[in-house]
Scaffold this active site. Structure first.
Site, PDB file in Angstrom:
ATOM      1  N   LYS A 130      38.029  34.654  52.423  1.00 52.86           N
ATOM      2  CA  LYS A 130      39.396  35.588  52.509  1.00 52.86           C
ATOM      3  C   LYS A 130      39.380  36.547  53.643  1.00 52.86           C
ATOM      4  CE  LYS A 130      40.802  37.051  48.065  1.00 52.86           C
ATOM      5  NZ  LYS A 130      41.136  38.419  47.240  1.00 52.86           N
ATOM      6  N   ASP A 168      47.303  40.673  46.725  1.00 55.82           N
ATOM      7  CA  ASP A 168      46.428  41.350  45.689  1.00 55.82           C
ATOM      8  C   ASP A 168      47.017  42.692  45.483  1.00 55.82           C
ATOM      9  OD1 ASP A 168      44.644  39.400  44.993  1.00 55.82           O
ATOM     10  OD2 ASP A 168      43.285  40.013  46.273  1.00 55.82           O
ATOM     11  N   GLY A 207      43.384  42.796  34.013  1.00 53.37           N
ATOM     12  CA  GLY A 207      43.476  42.201  35.640  1.00 53.37           C
ATOM     13  C   GLY A 207      44.134  40.974  35.441  1.00 53.37           C
TER      14      GLY A 207
HETATM   15  P1  NAP Z   1      32.722  42.846  45.644  1.00 53.55           P
HETATM   16  O1  NAP Z   1      33.402  42.936  46.884  1.00 53.55           O
HETATM   17  O2  NAP Z   1      31.528  42.127  45.331  1.00 53.55           O
HETATM   18  O3  NAP Z   1      32.439  44.264  44.871  1.00 53.55           O
HETATM   19  C1  NAP Z   1      31.620  44.405  43.663  1.00 53.55           C
HETATM   20  C2  NAP Z   1      31.735  45.839  43.184  1.00 53.55           C
HETATM   21  O4  NAP Z   1      30.974  45.963  42.232  1.00 53.55           O
HETATM   22  C3  NAP Z   1      31.038  46.633  44.357  1.00 53.55           C
HETATM   23  O5  NAP Z   1      31.563  48.009  44.275  1.00 53.55           O
HETATM   24  C4  NAP Z   1      29.603  46.786  43.644  1.00 53.55           C
HETATM   25  O6  NAP Z   1      28.887  48.129  43.963  1.00 53.55           O
HETATM   26  C5  NAP Z   1      30.054  47.062  42.261  1.00 53.55           C
HETATM   27  N1  NAP Z   1      29.014  46.607  41.494  1.00 53.55           N
HETATM   28  C6  NAP Z   1      28.223  45.424  41.391  1.00 53.55           C
HETATM   29  N2  NAP Z   1      27.101  45.540  40.360  1.00 53.55           N
HETATM   30  C7  NAP Z   1      27.028  46.947  39.852  1.00 53.55           C
HETATM   31  C8  NAP Z   1      26.526  47.672  39.025  1.00 53.55           C
HETATM   32  N3  NAP Z   1      25.382  47.140  38.373  1.00 53.55           N
HETATM   33  N4  NAP Z   1      26.859  48.980  38.694  1.00 53.55           N
HETATM   34  C9  NAP Z   1      28.018  49.489  39.381  1.00 53.55           C
HETATM   35  N5  NAP Z   1      28.662  48.789  40.293  1.00 53.55           N
HETATM   36  C10 NAP Z   1      28.278  47.590  40.539  1.00 53.55           C
HETATM   37  O7  NAP Z   1      33.800  42.056  44.437  1.00 53.55           O
HETATM   38  P2  NAP Z   1      35.421  42.123  44.391  1.00 53.55           P
HETATM   39  O8  NAP Z   1      35.871  41.154  45.148  1.00 53.55           O
HETATM   40  O9  NAP Z   1      35.802  43.707  44.716  1.00 53.55           O
HETATM   41  O10 NAP Z   1      35.543  41.922  42.851  1.00 53.55           O
HETATM   42  C11 NAP Z   1      35.369  43.008  41.864  1.00 53.55           C
HETATM   43  C12 NAP Z   1      35.929  42.646  40.530  1.00 53.55           C
HETATM   44  O11 NAP Z   1      37.427  42.261  40.650  1.00 53.55           O
HETATM   45  C13 NAP Z   1      35.422  41.136  40.073  1.00 53.55           C
HETATM   46  O12 NAP Z   1      35.173  41.131  38.789  1.00 53.55           O
HETATM   47  C14 NAP Z   1      36.428  40.204  40.346  1.00 53.55           C
HETATM   48  O13 NAP Z   1      36.721  39.233  39.373  1.00 53.55           O
HETATM   49  C15 NAP Z   1      37.791  41.140  40.275  1.00 53.55           C
HETATM   50  N6  NAP Z   1      39.045  40.629  40.846  1.00 53.55           N
HETATM   51  C16 NAP Z   1      40.063  40.403  40.212  1.00 53.55           C
HETATM   52  C17 NAP Z   1      41.305  40.219  40.691  1.00 53.55           C
HETATM   53  C18 NAP Z   1      42.349  39.953  40.115  1.00 53.55           C
HETATM   54  O14 NAP Z   1      43.484  39.480  40.364  1.00 53.55           O
HETATM   55  N7  NAP Z   1      42.676  40.228  38.728  1.00 53.55           N
HETATM   56  C19 NAP Z   1      41.333  40.065  42.190  1.00 53.55           C
HETATM   57  C20 NAP Z   1      40.166  40.301  42.919  1.00 53.55           C
HETATM   58  C21 NAP Z   1      38.895  40.854  42.267  1.00 53.55           C
HETATM   59  P3  NAP Z   1      27.750  47.942  45.282  1.00 53.55           P
HETATM   60  O15 NAP Z   1      28.587  48.337  46.501  1.00 53.55           O
HETATM   61  O16 NAP Z   1      26.925  49.149  44.967  1.00 53.55           O
HETATM   62  O17 NAP Z   1      27.031  46.823  45.175  1.00 53.55           O
END
Ligand code: NAP
Length: 278
Positions: A69, A106, A244
């Site tokens: 991305k 998004d 979502g």
């Molecule tokens: P990302 O950039 O990897 O961010 C992950 C987030 O989760 C970070 O804030 C991380 O915190 C947190 N996290 C991970 N493990 C954790 C824990 N044990 N306790 C608390 N926080 C924790 O991922 P992303 O791309 O933002 O995606 C996040 C979610 O959004 C995913 O489930 C994805 O499937 C979903 N999503 C959905 C859509 C949709 O269209 N509906 C679009 C995009 C993403 P740290 O910084 O501390 O690691």
């Protein structure tokens, strides 16, 4: 030569579990288009070649997912200003001259999912708490600010990432410590989980809801499962919840329209086709 058949797809690694083909092929069938949407499984070291391939094969465009991305931005001819502000592209569209433009839908998808659930929703309804500071949080916070939100609390397990994100966004976004998350939802109009906690294979988000106002809208950007433990707990106590899937479906509408020239809609049959894949 005139093209009579259009191709699009999702570019990423891994992409085998992407639901985008189900969505776009549903709409292609619904509208009787001469088109197909497939998977483009491409590793990082092949991204340059893949983008050249999009051009030479005359692909209508693609969705872009992890891990490309951000990296794809420098390979495109044009990056839309909103995608540039988001620092990420999730949709690429080939123009009639072959030039590739990157967009990010998004945030649009997210806002539309709230409006689908609560048509009178406003970003100015009250304080908003966002949990997480990754890519999804960036899209959500930016779109809420553009919508007029003036009080957003951002909490992330790794506080420094929330601070880095807030520093880009100005005074409307305040960082609070992850340890005070139960208190940071006490007066909110909207609570959003953008962490991966509650996703299939992950533990539930650790967040007591006893202080959450029953009037608060509770949203989770996760869509597998459709109802995360957070949303189930919120619904059980009477909060309106938004999963979502609406974000995924609404962002998809924009790309589909640009590739194929038809504005698709989200109906019960599409939701059922998707639910059957979960
Ligand atoms: P990302 O950039 O990897 O961010 C992950 C987030 O989760 C970070 O804030 C991380 O915190 C947190 N996290 C991970 N493990 C954790 C824990 N044990 N306790 C608390 N926080 C924790 O991922 P992303 O791309 O933002 O995606 C996040 C979610 O959004 C995913 O489930 C994805 O499937 C979903 N999503 C959905 C859509 C949709 O269209 N509906 C679009 C995009 C993403 P740290 O910084 O501390 O690691």
């Amino acid at each position: 030569m005139e093209k009579t058949f259009k191709f699009a797809g999702v570019l990423g690694w891994p992409v085998a579990h992407s639901r985008s083909p189900v969505i776009h092929n549903f709409w292609i069938r619904e509208h009787g288009l001469q088109a197909a949407y497939g998977l483009f499984p491409v590793k990082s070291d092949a991204l340059d070649d893949a983008v050249r391939g999009l051009r030479s094969l005359g692909i209508a465009g693609c969705n872009v997912t992890i891990p490309h991305k951000v990296a794809i931005m420098s390979l495109l001819d044009v990056v839309d200003p909103l995608a540039r502000r988001m620092g990420a592209v999730n949709t690429v569209v080939a123009g009639s001259d072959g030039a590739l433009t990157g967009y990010n839908f998004d945030g649009y998808g997210y806002l539309q999912s709230l409006r689908d659930a609560k048509p009178d929703w406003r970003a100015t309804d009250g304080p908003i708490t966002v949990l997480g500071a990754g890519g999804a949080a960036r899209a959500v916070v930016l779109s809420l600010l553009d919508e007029g939100a003036s009080r957003i609390r951002l909490l992330n397990r790794t506080r420094g990432k929330a601070e880095a994100l807030a520093a880009e966004f100005g005074a409307a976004v305040e960082v609070h410590d992850w340890s005070v998350r139960a208190e940071a939802i006490a007066d909110v109009a909207l609570l959003i989980n953008t962490t991966n906690q509650g996703m299939h294979g992950q533990p539930a988000l650790d967040l007591p809801l006893n202080r959450l106002p029953r009037s608060a809208l509770v949203s989770d950007v996760i869509y597998i499962p459709l109802e995360t433990p957070l949303l189930a707990a919120a619904r059980a106590r009477g909060n309106v919840t938004v999963n979502g899937l609406g974000m995924l479906l609404n962002q998809a509408r924009r790309g589909f329209e640009l590739w194929f020239g038809v504005k698709p809609s989200i109906n019960a049959a599409l939701r059922a086709a998707l639910a059957a894949t979960f």
